[in-house]
Design a protein around this motif. Structure first.
Motif, PDB file in Angstrom:
ATOM      1  N   VAL A   1      -8.457  -6.065   8.842  1.00 14.75           N
ATOM      2  CA  VAL A   1      -7.694  -6.708   7.770  1.00 14.75           C
ATOM      3  C   VAL A   1      -8.680  -7.515   6.935  1.00 14.75           C
ATOM      4  O   VAL A   1      -9.278  -8.484   7.421  1.00 14.75           O
ATOM      5  CB  VAL A   1      -6.591  -7.627   8.335  1.00 14.75           C
ATOM      6  CG1 VAL A   1      -5.723  -8.155   7.211  1.00 14.75           C
ATOM      7  CG2 VAL A   1      -5.752  -6.897   9.367  1.00 14.75           C
ATOM      8  N   ILE A   2      -8.870  -7.099   5.699  1.00 13.80           N
ATOM      9  CA  ILE A   2      -9.927  -7.655   4.861  1.00 13.80           C
ATOM     10  C   ILE A   2      -9.335  -8.357   3.637  1.00 13.80           C
ATOM     11  O   ILE A   2      -8.634  -7.744   2.823  1.00 13.80           O
ATOM     12  CB  ILE A   2     -10.899  -6.542   4.387  1.00 13.80           C
ATOM     13  CG1 ILE A   2     -11.444  -5.764   5.589  1.00 13.80           C
ATOM     14  CG2 ILE A   2     -12.016  -7.143   3.553  1.00 13.80           C
ATOM     15  CD1 ILE A   2     -12.262  -6.583   6.555  1.00 13.80           C
ATOM     16  N   GLU A   3      -9.624  -9.647   3.519  1.00 12.68           N
ATOM     17  CA  GLU A   3      -9.173 -10.442   2.374  1.00 12.68           C
ATOM     18  C   GLU A   3     -10.224 -10.391   1.273  1.00 12.68           C
ATOM     19  O   GLU A   3     -11.422 -10.465   1.537  1.00 12.68           O
ATOM     20  CB  GLU A   3      -8.934 -11.886   2.815  1.00 12.68           C
ATOM     21  CG  GLU A   3      -8.482 -12.815   1.710  1.00 12.68           C
ATOM     22  CD  GLU A   3      -8.311 -14.247   2.192  1.00 12.68           C
ATOM     23  OE1 GLU A   3      -8.440 -15.165   1.362  1.00 12.68           O
ATOM     24  OE2 GLU A   3      -8.054 -14.446   3.399  1.00 12.68           O
ATOM     25  N   MET A   4      -9.764 -10.280   0.025  1.00 16.07           N
ATOM     26  CA  MET A   4     -10.668 -10.208  -1.116  1.00 16.07           C
ATOM     27  C   MET A   4     -10.326 -11.303  -2.113  1.00 16.07           C
ATOM     28  O   MET A   4      -9.232 -11.319  -2.674  1.00 16.07           O
ATOM     29  CB  MET A   4     -10.568  -8.841  -1.793  1.00 16.07           C
ATOM     30  CG  MET A   4     -10.847  -7.672  -0.867  1.00 16.07           C
ATOM     31  SD  MET A   4     -10.736  -6.093  -1.742  1.00 16.07           S
ATOM     32  CE  MET A   4     -10.635  -4.961  -0.338  1.00 16.07           C
ATOM     33  N   GLY A   5     -11.266 -12.207  -2.330  1.00 17.43           N
ATOM     34  CA  GLY A   5     -11.086 -13.271  -3.303  1.00 17.43           C
ATOM     35  C   GLY A   5     -11.813 -12.954  -4.589  1.00 17.43           C
ATOM     36  O   GLY A   5     -12.718 -12.123  -4.626  1.00 17.43           O
ATOM     37  N   MET A   6     -11.440 -13.631  -5.675  1.00 19.09           N
ATOM     38  CA  MET A   6     -12.101 -13.381  -6.951  1.00 19.09           C
ATOM     39  C   MET A   6     -11.783 -14.503  -7.926  1.00 19.09           C
ATOM     40  O   MET A   6     -10.799 -15.226  -7.772  1.00 19.09           O
ATOM     41  CB  MET A   6     -11.645 -12.039  -7.545  1.00 19.09           C
ATOM     42  CG  MET A   6     -10.146 -11.817  -7.620  1.00 19.09           C
ATOM     43  SD  MET A   6      -9.258 -12.740  -8.894  1.00 19.09           S
ATOM     44  CE  MET A   6      -9.810 -11.867 -10.340  1.00 19.09           C
TER      45      MET A   6
ATOM     46  N   THR B   1      -4.371 -15.512   2.205  1.00 13.80           N
ATOM     47  CA  THR B   1      -4.920 -15.824   3.522  1.00 13.80           C
ATOM     48  C   THR B   1      -3.813 -15.837   4.587  1.00 13.80           C
ATOM     49  O   THR B   1      -3.980 -15.288   5.678  1.00 13.80           O
ATOM     50  CB  THR B   1      -5.654 -17.166   3.501  1.00 13.80           C
ATOM     51  OG1 THR B   1      -6.758 -17.076   2.579  1.00 13.80           O
ATOM     52  CG2 THR B   1      -6.206 -17.511   4.875  1.00 13.80           C
ATOM     53  N   THR B   2      -2.692 -16.462   4.269  1.00 12.20           N
ATOM     54  CA  THR B   2      -1.583 -16.480   5.222  1.00 12.20           C
ATOM     55  C   THR B   2      -1.052 -15.069   5.467  1.00 12.20           C
ATOM     56  O   THR B   2      -0.761 -14.689   6.608  1.00 12.20           O
ATOM     57  CB  THR B   2      -0.452 -17.384   4.709  1.00 12.20           C
ATOM     58  OG1 THR B   2      -0.948 -18.725   4.585  1.00 12.20           O
ATOM     59  CG2 THR B   2       0.722 -17.382   5.666  1.00 12.20           C
ATOM     60  N   THR B   3      -0.945 -14.275   4.399  1.00  8.49           N
ATOM     61  CA  THR B   3      -0.493 -12.894   4.568  1.00  8.49           C
ATOM     62  C   THR B   3      -1.489 -12.095   5.388  1.00  8.49           C
ATOM     63  O   THR B   3      -1.099 -11.269   6.233  1.00  8.49           O
ATOM     64  CB  THR B   3      -0.273 -12.234   3.189  1.00  8.49           C
ATOM     65  OG1 THR B   3       0.668 -13.019   2.442  1.00  8.49           O
ATOM     66  CG2 THR B   3       0.257 -10.820   3.340  1.00  8.49           C
ATOM     67  N   LYS B   4      -2.763 -12.349   5.175  1.00 10.10           N
ATOM     68  CA  LYS B   4      -3.801 -11.700   5.987  1.00 10.10           C
ATOM     69  C   LYS B   4      -3.613 -12.020   7.457  1.00 10.10           C
ATOM     70  O   LYS B   4      -3.696 -11.127   8.317  1.00 10.10           O
ATOM     71  CB  LYS B   4      -5.188 -12.148   5.510  1.00 10.10           C
ATOM     72  CG  LYS B   4      -6.355 -11.618   6.324  1.00 10.10           C
ATOM     73  CD  LYS B   4      -6.931 -12.671   7.272  1.00 10.10           C
ATOM     74  CE  LYS B   4      -7.444 -13.876   6.528  1.00 10.10           C
ATOM     75  NZ  LYS B   4      -8.037 -14.883   7.426  1.00 10.10           N
TER      76      LYS B   4
ATOM     77  N   ASN C   1     -13.695   5.423  11.281  1.00  6.53           N
ATOM     78  CA  ASN C   1     -12.438   6.020  10.834  1.00  6.53           C
ATOM     79  C   ASN C   1     -11.279   5.217  11.404  1.00  6.53           C
ATOM     80  O   ASN C   1     -10.577   5.640  12.322  1.00  6.53           O
ATOM     81  CB  ASN C   1     -12.350   7.482  11.262  1.00  6.53           C
ATOM     82  CG  ASN C   1     -11.104   8.159  10.743  1.00  6.53           C
ATOM     83  OD1 ASN C   1     -10.552   7.751   9.721  1.00  6.53           O
ATOM     84  ND2 ASN C   1     -10.635   9.189  11.445  1.00  6.53           N
ATOM     85  N   ILE C   2     -11.119   3.999  10.872  1.00  2.68           N
ATOM     86  CA  ILE C   2     -10.053   3.108  11.321  1.00  2.68           C
ATOM     87  C   ILE C   2      -9.237   2.671  10.109  1.00  2.68           C
ATOM     88  O   ILE C   2      -9.743   2.640   8.996  1.00  2.68           O
ATOM     89  CB  ILE C   2     -10.610   1.864  12.046  1.00  2.68           C
ATOM     90  CG1 ILE C   2     -11.521   1.056  11.107  1.00  2.68           C
ATOM     91  CG2 ILE C   2     -11.360   2.248  13.310  1.00  2.68           C
ATOM     92  CD1 ILE C   2     -11.948  -0.290  11.652  1.00  2.68           C
ATOM     93  N   PRO C   3      -7.960   2.334  10.316  1.00  2.05           N
ATOM     94  CA  PRO C   3      -7.155   1.847   9.193  1.00  2.05           C
ATOM     95  C   PRO C   3      -7.608   0.447   8.768  1.00  2.05           C
ATOM     96  O   PRO C   3      -7.793  -0.437   9.607  1.00  2.05           O
ATOM     97  CB  PRO C   3      -5.734   1.830   9.750  1.00  2.05           C
ATOM     98  CG  PRO C   3      -5.898   1.718  11.227  1.00  2.05           C
ATOM     99  CD  PRO C   3      -7.171   2.444  11.556  1.00  2.05           C
ATOM    100  N   VAL C   4      -7.785   0.279   7.467  1.00  2.50           N
ATOM    101  CA  VAL C   4      -8.194  -1.008   6.911  1.00  2.50           C
ATOM    102  C   VAL C   4      -7.182  -1.444   5.857  1.00  2.50           C
ATOM    103  O   VAL C   4      -6.857  -0.681   4.943  1.00  2.50           O
ATOM    104  CB  VAL C   4      -9.596  -0.923   6.273  1.00  2.50           C
ATOM    105  CG1 VAL C   4      -9.936  -2.223   5.538  1.00  2.50           C
ATOM    106  CG2 VAL C   4     -10.650  -0.628   7.330  1.00  2.50           C
ATOM    107  N   ALA C   5      -6.670  -2.654   6.006  1.00  3.08           N
ATOM    108  CA  ALA C   5      -5.764  -3.236   5.018  1.00  3.08           C
ATOM    109  C   ALA C   5      -6.555  -4.190   4.141  1.00  3.08           C
ATOM    110  O   ALA C   5      -7.222  -5.099   4.643  1.00  3.08           O
ATOM    111  CB  ALA C   5      -4.621  -3.973   5.708  1.00  3.08           C
ATOM    112  N   GLY C   6      -6.491  -3.982   2.832  1.00  2.00           N
ATOM    113  CA  GLY C   6      -7.145  -4.886   1.887  1.00  2.00           C
ATOM    114  C   GLY C   6      -6.107  -5.757   1.211  1.00  2.00           C
ATOM    115  O   GLY C   6      -5.042  -5.273   0.822  1.00  2.00           O
ATOM    116  N   ILE C   7      -6.406  -7.055   1.082  1.00  2.00           N
ATOM    117  CA  ILE C   7      -5.431  -8.007   0.543  1.00  2.00           C
ATOM    118  C   ILE C   7      -6.068  -8.852  -0.540  1.00  2.00           C
ATOM    119  O   ILE C   7      -7.176  -9.364  -0.372  1.00  2.00           O
ATOM    120  CB  ILE C   7      -4.920  -8.959   1.643  1.00  2.00           C
ATOM    121  CG1 ILE C   7      -4.349  -8.162   2.797  1.00  2.00           C
ATOM    122  CG2 ILE C   7      -3.871  -9.906   1.104  1.00  2.00           C
ATOM    123  CD1 ILE C   7      -4.745  -8.720   4.114  1.00  2.00           C
TER     124      ILE C   7
END
Length: 459
Positions: A158-163, A114-117, A101-107
């Protein structure tokens, strides 16, 4: 990694246990047969040209605690039989994420994610112990492995998501389950797979599917495509430079030097003075505003946000400023797309002294690639870049043609790096500021290394 039992792994994947009652404990998950210890669960993946199931005997001999398999195996080692090992990796990671139960930021985003992450991680680290995506671990394999880095001491992630295809962000979001979702922008990267910018927007917005109910959707208000979401999405927070249309915005921007930018961030009427170090350019201020918005939404004080921004250091090969005896280099060779190349051009164009842009191919632009390259070349010319150098194939030639048609006075084109190296003497002068930029596949870091050596020696 917090310990899991093999029974939890079997239940989370819908798999069948073999050679154990499920009591075996796992404290590490690995897809690499070379990285095995006696607490490791090995997950053999299958690709177009490989099948890691062939390494199962090796990992058993190395003492792996257990493994996953999509086929029956003759062994005494505990394992879980599943239909698909890649899906099993996702399912285990999604279950593991649910334990915290922790705050997670998805980007996600076409550029700057990546820089914003890294900026968000720097901000959140002023208050929390943070786990973040490392390197390029932002796909269907890397993201689960990032989730496994979370443990009992982690306070935020802090989780980066590529696609590059539809459905990929949706897939990753089901694992990360973000509490806040940030989209940096919608450009033309991967347009050859997604058809149009509208398609790219749709794919990026998949991040909202797994967003915590009521979680903020933090969006770049300077992006024309993201601006179309105004009034269509709930819980939005736009960031940018317009005080009328953005919830978080910058004022009093002062570009002190390449190595220092000062500005004031305004959020909900509150103001905080911020300093970005070794991160030049207006786009870096924009990225920082996104981090400010995430930090504020996660309960950080303005002082904590200020401390986090000032602690930020750019990642490797991302606008890295390198001073040599002869000239200043800006190594921005990690990757490229038309937007990020233009952003790099904007960094060097207004500086005193000569500006030189050494540019290479931008990949994954589809059938309109020549047009995009010409547009970048013309942009560099109209921005006032003094010397424009293109190195690479026919697309790069189009870039230099665009530069010439745009009015650039000094334009050079070389088909190979070797040709460029032979002609460097006639290109560069003392005190030049040199941007080096291309897609990752062009390996322009090699050019950076060569220029560093030459810059610290006489030609």
């Amino acid at each position: 990694m917090k310990k899991l039992t093999l029974r939890e792994i079997a239940e989370s994947t819908g798999g069948k246990l073999f050679n154990n009652d499920g009591s075996v404990q796992i404290s590490e998950v690995s897809t690499d047969s070379r990285k095995i210890n006696n607490n490791t669960l090995f997950v053999p993946l299958i690709g177009e040209r490989f099948d890691a199931h062939k390494f199962i005997d090796d990992v058993v001999k190395k003492g792996a605690a257990a493994f996953i398999s999509d086929r029956d195996v003759e062994t005494d080692c505990p394992y879980v039989l599943v239909e698909d090992t890649t899906k099993a990796l996702r399912d285990i990671a999604a279950y593991y994420r649910s334990l915290f139960n922790i705050p997670v930021a998805g980007i996600t985003g076409s550029t700057g994610k990546t820089t914003t992450k890294e900026l968000i991680a720097a901000v959140l680290s002023a208050k929390y112990k943070v786990v973040k995506t490392e390197g390029n671990f932002n796909n269907h394999i890397g993201l689960p492995l990032t989730i496994f880095n979370i443990d009992e001491t982690t306070e935020a992630a802090v989780i980066e998501m590529g696609m590059n295809h539809f459905g990929e962000i949706s897939y990753l979001g089901k694992i990360a389950k973000p509490d806040a979702a940030l989209i940096t922008n919608v450009g033309v990267s991967h347009i050859e797979y997604l058809g149009s910018r509208e398609g790219i927007l749709k794919a990026k917005c998949e991040i909202f599917e797994s967003l915590k109910e009521g979680g903020p959707k933090i969006l770049n208000g300077e992006c024309d495509m993201l601006s179309t979401l105004r009034g269509k999405e709930e819980n939005t927070c736009f960031y940018g430079f317009d005080s009328e249309s953005c919830d978080v915005y910058a004022e009093d921007i002062e570009y002190v030097s390449l190595k220092e930018t000062r500005f004031t961030a305004v959020i909900k009427g509150e103001k905080v003075k911020l300093t970005l170090k070794n991160a030049p350019g207006k786009h870096m201020v924009l990225n920082a505003l996104g981090a400010v918005a995430v930090g504020y939404s996660f309960g950080l004080s303005l002082e904590e946000i200020q401390n986090g921004i000032e602690a930020f250091t750019p990642g490797d090969k991302r606008l890295n400023i390198i001073d040599t005896q002869r000239y200043t280099l800006i190594n921005d060779t990690y990757n490229a797309n038309p937007q990020s190349v233009k952003a790099g051009i904007d960094v060097i164009a207004p500086l005193e002294g000569r500006s030189v842009a050494v540019l290479g191919e931008i990949l994954e632009l589809g059938e309109n690639s020549p047009e995009y390259h010409r547009e970048v070349g013309e942009y560099a010319a109209k921005a006032g870049i003094d010397v424009i150098v293109g190195i690479g194939n026919e697309n790069v030639m189009q870039l230099t043609l665009g530069a010439s048609f745009g009015g650039a006075k000094k334009v050079f084109y070389y088909e190979t790096k070797e040709d460029f190296y032979e002609n460097m003497k006639k290109i560069f002068k003392m005190k030049d500021t040199v941007l080096i930029k291309a897609s990752r596949g062009a390996k322009f870091e090699e050019i950076t290394e060569k220029l560093v050596k030459k810059g610290n020696a006489s030609f």
